[in-house]
Design a protein around this motif. Structure first.
Motif, mmCIF file in Angstrom:
data_model
loop_
_atom_site.group_PDB
_atom_site.id
_atom_site.type_symbol
_atom_site.label_atom_id
_atom_site.label_comp_id
_atom_site.label_asym_id
_atom_site.label_seq_id
_atom_site.Cartn_x
_atom_site.Cartn_y
_atom_site.Cartn_z
ATOM 1 N N VAL A 40 3.826 1.743 -6.535
ATOM 2 C CA VAL A 40 3.212 1.410 -5.418
ATOM 3 C C VAL A 40 3.130 -0.036 -5.279
ATOM 4 C CG1 VAL A 40 2.047 3.618 -5.186
ATOM 5 C CG2 VAL A 40 0.935 1.756 -6.294
ATOM 6 N N SER A 135 6.880 9.843 -0.709
ATOM 7 C CA SER A 135 6.500 8.614 -0.407
ATOM 8 C C SER A 135 4.917 8.966 -0.503
ATOM 9 C CB SER A 135 6.796 7.999 0.988
ATOM 10 O OG SER A 135 6.132 6.921 1.253
ATOM 11 N N TYR A 137 0.966 7.370 0.428
ATOM 12 C CA TYR A 137 -0.029 6.296 1.049
ATOM 13 C C TYR A 137 -1.280 6.582 0.879
ATOM 14 C CZ TYR A 137 -2.158 3.530 4.481
ATOM 15 O OH TYR A 137 -3.001 2.582 5.135
ATOM 16 N N SER A 159 1.018 1.960 -0.842
ATOM 17 C CA SER A 159 2.112 2.797 -0.464
ATOM 18 C C SER A 159 3.385 2.384 -1.362
ATOM 19 C CB SER A 159 2.795 2.463 0.647
ATOM 20 O OG SER A 159 3.113 1.080 0.885
ATOM 21 N N TYR A 161 6.736 5.198 -3.628
ATOM 22 C CA TYR A 161 7.418 6.356 -3.916
ATOM 23 C C TYR A 161 7.368 6.988 -5.192
ATOM 24 C CZ TYR A 161 10.813 3.202 -6.247
ATOM 25 O OH TYR A 161 11.193 2.262 -7.017
#
Length: 171
Positions: A40, A135, A137, A159, A161
């Motif tokens: 992130v 993903s 967030y 954010s 993955y």
């Protein structure tokens, strides 16, 4: 003759050991949809993308010992701000966090933390390896973030993955 008897006994013992093994029970935790290793970045509304210049750093989401499907651990394992918090989660919706402040359990750095608007987006990003990865967030507030940014009630937007294990996707 004694050597032959020893070989037969040894082979018999091996056969008994392997014949008695049961297949292990394989199960997923109640939060498997949210669990993972993630890369992130920490972005800021005023200071922009990767506001602290640390690039991609790992964070980890994983089940609690309760395995009740209602909470997860979120930790950066001392990669950025040194926090580890247990937060509410909804694996079916792919969400986590709340407006409640919780205390980080990092020894010697028990700061107050708030994780809000956490979401996992399945197969949402294509990585350099060509793999489609989940993903993540969330927004994070640290009680001492104002010391770093000079802005009261500040937060960071996080954010990234899910780690794939492919070399070309690593940071």
């Amino acid at each position: 003759m004694k050597s032959l008897i020893n070989k037969i006994l040894g082979l018999s013992l091996l056969l008994v050991l392997f014949a008695c093994q049961e297949d292990p029970d394989i199960w997923d935790s109640s939060t498997v949809a949210l669990d993972g290793n993630w890369y992130v970045t920490y972005d800021h509304e005023v200071y922009g993308v990767d506001a602290f210049g640390v690039g991609y750093t790992p964070v980890y989401t994983y089940n609690t010992a309760a395995d009740n499907g209602q909470e997860i651990w979120l930790s950066d394992d001392d990669n950025f701000w040194s926090y580890k918090v247990r937060i509410p989660a909804n694996p079916e919706a792919g969400t986590f966090g709340s407006s409640e402040v919780v205390t980080s359990v990092v020894d010697g750095y028990e700061i107050q933390v708030k994780i809000e608007n956490g979401q996992i987006f399945p197969a949402a990003v294509e990585l350099p390896s060509g793999v489609m990865a989940d993903s993540i967030y969330f927004e994070v507030w640290f009680e001492d973030l104002e010391d770093a940014t000079g802005i009261a009630n500040d937060k960071l937007m996080v954010s990234g993955y899910r780690q794939t294990g492919f070399t070309e996707d690593e940071h």
